[in-house]
Design a protein around this motif. Sequence first.
Motif, mmCIF file in Angstrom:
data_model
loop_
_atom_site.group_PDB
_atom_site.id
_atom_site.type_symbol
_atom_site.label_atom_id
_atom_site.label_comp_id
_atom_site.label_asym_id
_atom_site.label_seq_id
_atom_site.Cartn_x
_atom_site.Cartn_y
_atom_site.Cartn_z
ATOM 1 N N GLY A 125 -34.443 76.388 -29.113
ATOM 2 C CA GLY A 125 -34.841 77.751 -28.829
ATOM 3 C C GLY A 125 -33.648 78.661 -28.634
ATOM 4 N N TYR A 178 -38.207 73.379 -32.371
ATOM 5 C CA TYR A 178 -38.013 74.707 -31.804
ATOM 6 C C TYR A 178 -39.350 75.287 -31.341
ATOM 7 N N GLU A 181 -37.111 80.525 -39.795
ATOM 8 C CA GLU A 181 -37.751 80.628 -38.491
ATOM 9 C C GLU A 181 -36.729 80.645 -37.359
ATOM 10 N N THR A 211 -40.898 78.142 -31.238
ATOM 11 C CA THR A 211 -41.696 79.112 -31.982
ATOM 12 C C THR A 211 -42.397 78.493 -33.195
ATOM 13 N N PRO A 231 -49.936 76.121 -33.063
ATOM 14 C CA PRO A 231 -48.587 76.070 -32.489
ATOM 15 C C PRO A 231 -48.114 74.641 -32.278
ATOM 16 N N ARG A 232 -46.823 74.531 -32.194
ATOM 17 C CA ARG A 232 -46.145 73.236 -32.035
ATOM 18 C C ARG A 232 -46.762 72.375 -30.939
ATOM 19 N N LYS A 241 -33.156 81.278 -26.355
ATOM 20 C CA LYS A 241 -32.884 81.956 -25.084
ATOM 21 C C LYS A 241 -31.434 81.783 -24.640
ATOM 22 N N HIS A 248 -40.056 87.150 -41.872
ATOM 23 C CA HIS A 248 -38.634 86.813 -41.884
ATOM 24 C C HIS A 248 -37.877 87.653 -42.905
ATOM 25 N N THR A 289 -44.901 76.999 -35.645
ATOM 26 C CA THR A 289 -46.342 76.856 -35.871
ATOM 27 C C THR A 289 -46.544 76.339 -37.278
ATOM 28 N N ASP A 308 -36.165 83.662 -34.645
ATOM 29 C CA ASP A 308 -36.163 83.397 -33.202
ATOM 30 C C ASP A 308 -34.896 83.957 -32.559
ATOM 31 N N ALA A 368 -35.092 87.752 -32.394
ATOM 32 C CA ALA A 368 -36.035 88.201 -31.372
ATOM 33 C C ALA A 368 -35.458 88.076 -29.962
ATOM 34 N N HIS A 369 -34.564 87.103 -29.771
ATOM 35 C CA HIS A 369 -33.980 86.883 -28.447
ATOM 36 C C HIS A 369 -32.584 87.500 -28.320
#
Length: 580
Positions: free
Chosen positions: A329, A213, A349, A215, A241-242, A331, A460, A217, A353, A356-357
């Motif tokens: 992800g 995913y 996580e 986001t 980050p990934r 979106k 979280h 890290t 995500d 947030a979306h």
Amino acid sequence: MTSKAAQLASSWLQSFAKALESANVDAVVECFCADGFLRDILALNWDNRTLQGHSNISAYLVDFLEDASISAVELSQKSAFKPEYGRFTETLSVCGVSAGFTFETKIGPGAGYFTLVPDESDSWKALVVMIALQDIRGHEEGINTWRELRPPGPTWAEMVQQERLTAETEPDVLVVGAGQTGLNVAARFRQMGISTLVVERNHRVGDNWRQRYPTLTLHTPKNYCSMLYQQHPDNWPEFIPRDKVADWLEQYAVTQDLFVWTDSRPLPGARYDTSTKRWTVTIDRAGREVELHPTHIIVASALGAPRLPTIPNQSTFSGIILHSSQYSGAKSLAGKRVVVVGAGNTAAEICADLAAHKAQSVTMVQRSSTWIVSRDSAVETFNRMYPPDVDVADADFMAMARPAKLAMKLEKMGMEQVLESQKETHRGLAEAGFEINKSGKGFFTLWYERYGGFWLDTGHAELIRNGSVAVKHGVEVASFSSSSVIFSDNTSLEADCVIFATSCENIAETMRGVFGDAIIDQVGPVWGLDSEGELQGCYRRAGHPGLWFAGGEFYLSRAFSKRMALEIKAMQLGLLDGSR
């Protein structure tokens, strides 16, 4: 206090050295606290062993000390290992003196590290001593070696090409997996003169990170997450980050001159010849079958295939069902009703995500209790263990000198203080229906026992407290309807997507498809701790000749790739029987 520490360390080591060098078991044991620990990493015996208490240490030394022929014991000259006085752990008031030392065995040089504490009679005794074989004499690891190139000798490119030809046709070792573990192992083996080929099923090195995913890290500081011989750049973010991890691994394989076949995987039917002590294994290399005959195969992971449960009426569900490894992800899930099954780091996580979306609703299904601690709190611990002014290899060595059983004991003893520091977070989670693991098992213990069951919180928990993420606790997904998830308590939730953050099966089970039942049935547990607190099945002989497993995070592959390389080198030299 520095001079006192040096005096105490020197005085104790003189007594310890005399006892070791004369193979006087009783005198060695007398140097330990009654419940002290001796950790031996290949120095006395070709295995990892941790012995606690006088009787266990004595019995072990009776079997192995004299044959090791230990000599030349003296305090280490490395600045990182100079005698120091201070608190043994930040959560307890215990103070001690710690220092490193060096020694020789009949096989090669060794190094050790000890921590002394005063006993009830105010005599300074060892709470823990670790001793480790560092190299096999005459076959030392090649670090900072002078390799001068002069005409008409071969160029560097020509030398590497010859090494590649050997690795791709007659490798000593085949490593399956080019993640950070497989690459650290391959880099270590190259420096030890062990010809190694790595096969990676993905198209590019690093794809095992790129495909996760977006986001993602690392939650541990970059210093702790270093690769062997090669530090991360100073200007990188502290939590990498990934995609930077992925690109770093890809360039690492190049800069370390590692030989990696991508789009490659071992096919079913690998077999071992006990007379030649070699494997026959067929590699699917981008559609072309190549037969190899390595002496050793190392499976570089402790996690196998994604664990995606089969649920009744699953086919009737009109929404999307994913394993967390397939999650790319949030979106595409904006405005959707999403259920995430699991309550570990990955689940937390993914929920963050989704929130947030602007997913319409996010529900975390917590099947059992979870341990939560803030990332900042965990980072303080990592930074104390891996300060910027200490070489990572030296920090790894000092980390090895704290046996798992002792670390788990200290973690439990310090739990009350940790709970106090996290009480507001835990209270808010409890009010939202989330259950905190109160067994006394923290991050370290759960990692080694379960490979999960925790998360390092970066916000979280607040999403659960403020209702952005709902929690359903103590249930399992029992069934599906066309538009809903039905739980084991007969309740249901309307859903458009269900994501199973249910981890992966043990790698040994996954590898049955390559090696077959007859071979894997000889393999003991892979991961978890044995009765002495040593890691099972990883970086040590697993139960079948020539088959090894390597797993875990960056520290384990950095530190324990060396002990695995030493065993394999010892087998090549006839110092160790490789038939078991």
